[in-house]
Design an enzyme around this catalytic site. Structure first.
Site, short mmCIF file in Angstrom:
data_model
loop_
_atom_site.label_atom_id
_atom_site.label_comp_id
_atom_site.label_asym_id
_atom_site.label_seq_id
_atom_site.Cartn_x
_atom_site.Cartn_y
_atom_site.Cartn_z
CG HIS A 93 -2.09 -0.86 1.14
ND1 HIS A 93 -3.28 -0.60 1.79
CD2 HIS A 93 -2.30 -2.00 0.45
CE1 HIS A 93 -4.16 -1.55 1.51
NE2 HIS A 93 -3.58 -2.42 0.70
CE1 TYR A 126 -13.12 20.23 -2.73
CE2 TYR A 126 -10.95 20.84 -3.58
CZ TYR A 126 -12.31 21.11 -3.44
OH TYR A 126 -12.84 22.24 -4.01
CG ASP A 184 -10.30 0.86 -3.09
OD1 ASP A 184 -11.33 0.96 -3.78
OD2 ASP A 184 -10.29 0.39 -1.93
CG HIS A 186 -13.41 3.09 -0.97
ND1 HIS A 186 -13.06 1.80 -0.68
CD2 HIS A 186 -14.02 3.58 0.14
CE1 HIS A 186 -13.43 1.52 0.57
NE2 HIS A 186 -14.01 2.58 1.08
CD GLU A 210 -10.23 -2.75 -3.87
OE1 GLU A 210 -10.84 -3.10 -2.84
OE2 GLU A 210 -9.01 -2.55 -3.91
NE ARG A 257 -9.77 -5.61 -2.97
CZ ARG A 257 -8.72 -6.11 -2.34
NH1 ARG A 257 -8.25 -7.29 -2.65
NH2 ARG A 257 -8.14 -5.41 -1.38
CG HIS A 286 -11.94 -6.83 1.68
ND1 HIS A 286 -12.70 -6.55 2.79
CD2 HIS A 286 -11.29 -5.68 1.36
CE1 HIS A 286 -12.53 -5.29 3.12
NE2 HIS A 286 -11.68 -4.74 2.29
#
Length: 299
Positions: A93, A126, A184, A186, A210, A257, A286
């Site tokens: 990550h 942001y 991701d 998300h 993802e 996932r 996951h």
């Protein structure tokens, strides 16, 4: 276990704990009055002649839940059919509010031997997902109506899409294509914005994108597949087959996932994996940092 016609006798004599006799052998054992119980498997017609995994009646094995590795003295993976691979691929990550620091993190993972890295870059001023320290600035909060100013973070999907495209462009231009990069989304942007993002990053060959959609919007995946070839991963919020089966059977996603406990556990997820194998969909279970070691072992 013992093979062939000696299975039934071995079970009764306690020289074997489990056996898988053929229906004929099991019928003969029943006719001879051998005290056996069916633990798991299927039945042959008529339904009173079970076949599959059997054990002695006094073995304390009465069903699949009793087939624990600690009880029969072998690792659980052997009970599930044995080892299927020698190793699994991991990804690191990398996340930052600064693109140059993000690049440094990716290079560090590459030095450690990682072949795939997840990359998340904050949008300046942001809030967003996957980046520690990404906060809404006072200037942006001041643009909101007084009644809601400062009450919640602010996410700008258009700025996020632009920032993420620029992130991929920077990393590929500086690092090249010797490492897989995944991201991701998300479920933050609207579906059409996610399509625009995935189409735009195609030239940078992401390992996968993802959660481009929320589970409520999975009907959009048909349009996604028609619009972009970017690999798509989905599933961590799925809880039943009606959510994932159409995506797999129609090959609308490239990676499943799912979160194992949400899906129903190890046995259900084995069925998911076998189904995905038939359609060329890979697994990327996951595995966030709030999953315990046992859960990661299942993954």
């Amino acid at each position: 276990t013992t093979n062939g016609s000696l299975i039934s006798a071995a079970l009764v004599a306690d020289s074997a704990q489990l056996g898988g006799p053929t229906p004929t052998v099991l019928l003969q054992a029943n006719e001879q009055g051998l005290d056996l119980v069916s633990v798991a498997g299927t039945n042959v017609y008529p339904l009173t002649t079970p076949s599959g995994v059997v054990a002695a009646a006094d073995s304390n094995l009465h069903g699949p839940k009793d087939l624990e590795g600690k009880r029969v003295g072998v690792p659980v993976y052997q009970l599930l059919g044995g080892k299927t691979r020698e190793a699994i691929q991991l990804y690191g990550h990398a996340q930052s509010t600064d693109i140059n620091k993000l690049e440094d993190q990716v290079r560090d993972y590459m030095q450690k031997g990682y072949q795939v890295v997840r990359v998340q870059l904050a949008v300046p001023e942001y809030s967003g997902y996957g980046v520690g320290g990404a906060k809404t600035s006072d200037r942006v909060q001041a643009l909101r109506p007084p009644a809601i100013r400062g009450t919640s973070p602010v996410f700008d999907p258009e700025k996020y899409v632009t920032t993420t495209i620029n992130m991929f462009d920077h990393l590929r231009s500086k690092i090249g294509f010797d490492v897989g990069l995944l991201h991701d989304i998300h479920e933050r942007p609207a579906p059409n914005q996610s399509i625009q993002l995935c189409k735009a990053v195609e030239p940078y060959r992401p390992f996968y994108m993802e959660d481009a959609l929320a589970p409520d919007d999975v009907g959009w995946f048909k349009i996604f597949r028609e619009e972009t070839s970017a690999p798509l991963a989905m599933g961590e919020l799925f809880v039943n087959r009606n959510e994932w089966l159409p995506l797999v059977a129609n090959r609308w996603i490239d990676f499943i996932r799912c979160h194992q406990s949400a899906m129903g556990g190890l046995n259900v997820c084995r069925k998911v994996a076998h189904t995905c194998e038939m359609f060329g969909v890979r697994t990327a279970w996951h595995g966030p940092n709030n999953v315990d070691p046992v859960g990661h072992c299942y993954n």
